[in-house]
Scaffold this motif. Structure first.
Motif, mmCIF file in Angstrom:
data_model
loop_
_atom_site.group_PDB
_atom_site.id
_atom_site.type_symbol
_atom_site.label_atom_id
_atom_site.label_comp_id
_atom_site.label_asym_id
_atom_site.label_seq_id
_atom_site.Cartn_x
_atom_site.Cartn_y
_atom_site.Cartn_z
ATOM 1 N N GLN B 48 0.849 -1.189 0.000
ATOM 2 C CA GLN B 48 0.000 0.000 0.000
ATOM 3 C C GLN B 48 0.883 1.238 0.000
ATOM 4 O O GLN B 48 1.819 1.349 0.791
ATOM 5 N N VAL B 55 3.222 2.545 2.800
ATOM 6 C CA VAL B 55 2.559 2.539 4.100
ATOM 7 C C VAL B 55 2.595 1.143 4.712
ATOM 8 O O VAL B 55 2.786 0.984 5.917
ATOM 9 N N PRO B 98 -6.491 6.834 2.667
ATOM 10 C CA PRO B 98 -6.382 5.515 3.298
ATOM 11 C C PRO B 98 -7.600 5.112 4.106
ATOM 12 O O PRO B 98 -7.679 3.983 4.577
ATOM 13 N N ASP B 99 -8.544 6.008 4.280
ATOM 14 C CA ASP B 99 -9.738 5.685 5.047
ATOM 15 C C ASP B 99 -10.681 4.894 4.162
ATOM 16 O O ASP B 99 -11.476 5.451 3.395
ATOM 17 N N PHE B 100 -10.585 3.569 4.260
ATOM 18 C CA PHE B 100 -11.379 2.689 3.399
ATOM 19 C C PHE B 100 -12.862 2.906 3.597
ATOM 20 O O PHE B 100 -13.643 2.864 2.654
ATOM 21 N N VAL B 101 -13.261 3.126 4.813
ATOM 22 C CA VAL B 101 -14.683 3.268 5.102
ATOM 23 C C VAL B 101 -15.265 4.463 4.366
ATOM 24 O O VAL B 101 -16.366 4.410 3.829
ATOM 25 N N GLY B 104 -13.464 3.872 0.057
ATOM 26 C CA GLY B 104 -13.522 2.621 -0.691
ATOM 27 C C GLY B 104 -12.379 2.488 -1.670
ATOM 28 O O GLY B 104 -11.507 3.353 -1.745
ATOM 29 N N TYR B 105 -12.351 1.405 -2.378
ATOM 30 C CA TYR B 105 -11.318 1.145 -3.384
ATOM 31 C C TYR B 105 -11.952 1.108 -4.761
ATOM 32 O O TYR B 105 -13.075 0.648 -4.905
#
Lengths: 113, 116
Positions: B48, B55, B98-101, B104-105
Motif C-alpha cells: 500500500q 505505508v 487511506p480511510d477505506f470506510v 472505498g477502493y
C-alpha cells in the motif's frame, strides 16, 4: 482481525431474490462491513457498505442484526449478469493500513434461466 | 466513470525471468494498492502506498518483489526472478485516501501472469 465465513457457492434462478450471509463473530466496535462483487478476469467492484441495521442502494440491500456478528447481502430479482463472486469484508482502516482488510474466498453465485 | 488502468492485460514469462506490471490510478487518488489473487481465492494485499511512500508492505515477498511509485502517481510492481507459484492475477486499486470506510477502493482489471 475479524475473520469472515461465507458459503462457498450458491445457485439461483433468474428473477429470484438471493441472500448471501456472512459470519463475523469477532467483529470489533469500529469495524464496518463491506461487500464487493467480482466478475471473471476483472477486479472487484464495490456493492454496499454498512455498520448496523439496514442499508439499501440501487443494486442491493445489506442487513446487519443488532449484535453485528453476521450480515446478509440481498440481491433482488437476480439476472444472469449477477453471476459473480461476492466478497464480504470486515474491518476498520482508520489507522490507514489496508492489510487489516481480508477478502476471504468469497461466495460464487451462479444464476441460471 | 474514471478507471484504474493496468498493463499489460496478460503476461506469460519463463521461470527465473523478470516481469513488471504497471498501474495508473484514478487522477487525484493518493492511496494505491497492489493485490495478488491466486485462482479460486480472494485478493491479498501486497503493498500500500500513500503518495510516493510505502505505508504497508508487510505481505510483500521482498526477496523477489519490489514496488515503486516514484512521483506519487503511477506505480510499477516487479518480480525478479519469477517462480511458478507467482502465477496469479495482479490487481491494482486506488482511493482518495487511506480511510477505506469513507473512500472505498476502485480496482483495475488486473494483469494475468502465467509463469512457465
Amino acid at each position: 482481525l475479524a475473520k469472515t465465513t461465507q458459503p462457498i457457492s450458491m445457485d439461483s434462478y433468474e428473477g429470484q431474490e438471493v441472500n448471501i450471509t456472512c459470519s463475523h463473530n469477532n467483529i470489533a466496535t469500529n469495524d464496518y462491513i463491506t461487500w464487493y462483487q467480482q466478475f471473471p478476469s476483472q477486479g472487484p467492484r464495490f456493492i454496499i457498505q454498512g455498520y448496523k441495521t439496514k442499508v439499501t442502494n440501487e443494486v442491493a440491500s445489506l442487513f446487519i442484526p443488532a449484535d453485528r456478528k453476521s450480515s446478509t447481502l440481498s440481491l433482488p430479482r437476480v439476472s444472469l449478469s449477477d453471476t459473480a463472486v461476492y466478497y464480504c469484508l470486515v474491518g476498520d482502516v482508520f489507522t490507514g493500513t489496508a492489510s487489516k482488510l481480508t477478502f476471504g474466498t468469497g461466495t460464487r453465485l451462479q444464476v441460471t434461466l | 466513470e474514471a478507471e484504474v488502468a493496468q498493463s499489460p492485460r496478460y503476461k506469460i514469462t519463463e521461470k527465473s525471468q523478470a516481469v513488471a506490471f504497471w498501474c495508473d490510478p484514478i487522477s487525484g487518488h493518493a492511496t494505491l494498492y497492489w493485490y495478488r489473487q491466486i485462482l479460486g481465492q480472494g485478493p491479498e494485499l501486497l503493498v500500500q502506498f500513500q503518495d510516493e511512500s510505502v505505508v504497508d508492505d508487510s505481505q510483500l515477498p521482498k526477496d523477489r518483489f519490489s514496488a515503486e511509485r516514484l512521483k506519487g502517481v503511477d506505480s510499477t510492481l516487479k518480480i525478479q526472478p519469477a517462480e511458478l507459484g507467482d502465477s496469479a492475477m495482479y490487481l491494482c486499486a486506488s482511493s482518495l485516501g487511506p480511510d477505506f470506510v469513507s473512500y472505498g477502493y476502485t480496482f483495475g482489471s488486473g494483469t494475468r501472469l502465467t509463469v512457465v
